[in-house]
Design an enzyme around this catalytic site. Sequence first.
Site, PDB file in Angstrom:
ATOM      1  CG  ASP A 457      18.593  -7.556  -3.513  1.00 30.28           C
ATOM      2  OD1 ASP A 457      19.810  -7.389  -3.745  1.00 30.28           O
ATOM      3  OD2 ASP A 457      18.138  -7.710  -2.356  1.00 30.28           O
ATOM      4  CG  HIS A 458      23.298  -7.276  -9.186  1.00 31.60           C
ATOM      5  ND1 HIS A 458      23.566  -8.576  -9.571  1.00 31.60           N
ATOM      6  CD2 HIS A 458      23.706  -6.500 -10.225  1.00 31.60           C
ATOM      7  CE1 HIS A 458      24.121  -8.575 -10.763  1.00 31.60           C
ATOM      8  NE2 HIS A 458      24.222  -7.331 -11.188  1.00 31.60           N
ATOM      9  NE  ARG A 459      20.883  -8.177  -0.857  1.00 28.95           N
ATOM     10  CZ  ARG A 459      20.231  -8.106   0.308  1.00 28.95           C
ATOM     11  NH1 ARG A 459      20.898  -8.175   1.438  1.00 28.95           N
ATOM     12  NH2 ARG A 459      18.931  -7.975   0.325  1.00 28.95           N
TER      13      ARG A 459
END
Length: 488
Positions: A457-459
Site C-alpha cells: 500500500d503506497h500510502r
Amino acid sequence: MKEVLLPELAESVVEGEILKWLVQEGDTIALEQPLCEVMTDKVTVELPSPVAGVLSKRLAGEGDVVAVHAAIALIDETGGAAAAPAPAAPAAAPLSTQAQEEREQVGGSIVEAGHLQNKADDDSTSLFKAFSSDEKVQVQGLGARQPAAPAAPTQPTRADGRVLAVPAARQLARELNLDLAQVRGSGPNGRIRVSDVLAHQGINQGQAAATQTAAPAQAPAQTAQPAAAPAKAPAAGGMPVAPVQYRTPKGYEHLEDRVPLRGMRRAISNQMQASHLYTVRTLTVDEVNLSRLVEFRARVKEDAAAAGVKLSYLPFIFKAVAVALRKFPSLNTSFDEATQEIVQKRYYNIGMAVATDAGLTVPVLKDVNHKSVFDLAREVSDLAVRAQGGKLQADELAGSTFSVTNIGSIGALFSFPIINVPDAAILGIHSIQKRPIVDEYDNIVVAHMMYLSLSFDHRLVDGAEAARFCKEVIRLLENPDRLMLEAM
C-alpha cells in the site's frame, strides 16, 4: 416461545451467513442438536439449539447474512403445535425488505441497523470490518436503492463534535469535496452512509430524483430490468454510478448456469473488493538465488524427519520475512480509516494463503519471531491440512500483520498479489527454477532462482523502503546460516 439468536462466534465477528438449515419447521429438536451451518470470516460452524422443543419458525433463510445477536429462529419449548411468531424487536428482526433487496442486488454483506445502535462512530478497528456493513457496495453508484422517505436533515454528532458517518462515506465526501454536515443520514442514529453521500450529490446535480421517489417495494421489479439510461458519474471522484449488469448473448441462454454468490466465494469477494477500495496497491519484483538454501535444507532434512517435521522452504521464508519486518517496520502496519491513524505493530503474525476446494483462505501463523524453523514447519503443515479440511477456527484467520502467498506451488513465474486488508503488504513467492547466472567471478553457473513479487500500500510504504525490504529478505535467504543466527 424461545428466540434463537446468532451468538458471538469469535471476537470481532459482527455477522454470519446462514449456509444451510439442518432442521425443518415443525421438526422436534433436542437440546444442543445442530440447527444450521453458519459461516463467519470463511469459517463454517454448526449452531446448536439452546433448548429442546419444536422449531416453530425460521426467521432467516439460507444465504441470508444476519448480525450477531439477531434472531434466526423461534422454538416452541412446550413441544406443542407451532404458534404464530410474535413480531420481533427491531434489534433482533430478520433483514429488512430494503436490506434484502440491496443484498440480492449486489451480493454484499448486511449488518443489521439494530446491532450498530448506541455504538461510537467509526468503531471498527479494521478496514474490512468498516467495509462489511450494508453500505460498502453502494459506492458503486446511484443505481442502488435509496430510502423512500428520508427523514428531515439532522446532523447527529459524536462527543467530539464529528458528524456520524461510516469511513467509506467520509472518504467519498473528501473526494467529492463535500461537507458531511449538509448530508442527511439514513443509517442507525442518523449515521451517514455511502448511499446518502451519493444521493446528496445526485440531488445537487439533478441526477437522483427518480431514485429517491422509488418505493422499496418496487425494488425487485426495478433491479430485474435494465436501466433505461444509466445515471452520470459525479463530477468529482470519477466513481461508477450503477452496478454492472451482465446480459446473456442472444441464443446462448441455455448454455449458462447462474450460481448465487454465497459462502466462501462471497467472503472472498468482499475481501477483494475491500482491498481494491481501501489500498493504493503498487508492485515491486526481484529475484533470489536459493542455491545455498537448497543445500542447507538438504543437510537438515534428516534431522527434521527425525523430529517428525516435514521441512519445506516456507518456514525459512516466514522467518526471513519476520526478521526483515523488524528492520523495515512500515511494512508491518495498517491504516485506520476511521481515525486517520497509521497502526504500527510490534508483533509479527504472518498470513499464509492456502488454496482449497472451497476457495482461498488465509490462516495466520502467530508470533513468528518467537518460533524456530522446525516450529514454523509444524504449524505450516497443521494449518494447511486443516484449511483443506475446513477445520480452521475463526481466530486462526484473524490478526495478520503481513501475508505470504505461494503462487509457485502451482508453477506461476510471478504475479501481482492482492493485499490482504488490513495488512500493508503481501509477498508473492514463486517457482524455484534452475537457470544460468553469472556469479561474482564472472563464471556462468546453474542456480536455483525464484522471483519475489511484493504488493504494498503506497500510502503506508514508500517504494524505496519496499525495495530495501525485499533486498533484506533476499540477503537472509541467500545466506541461511546467517538467517539462523539473526536475533528476533
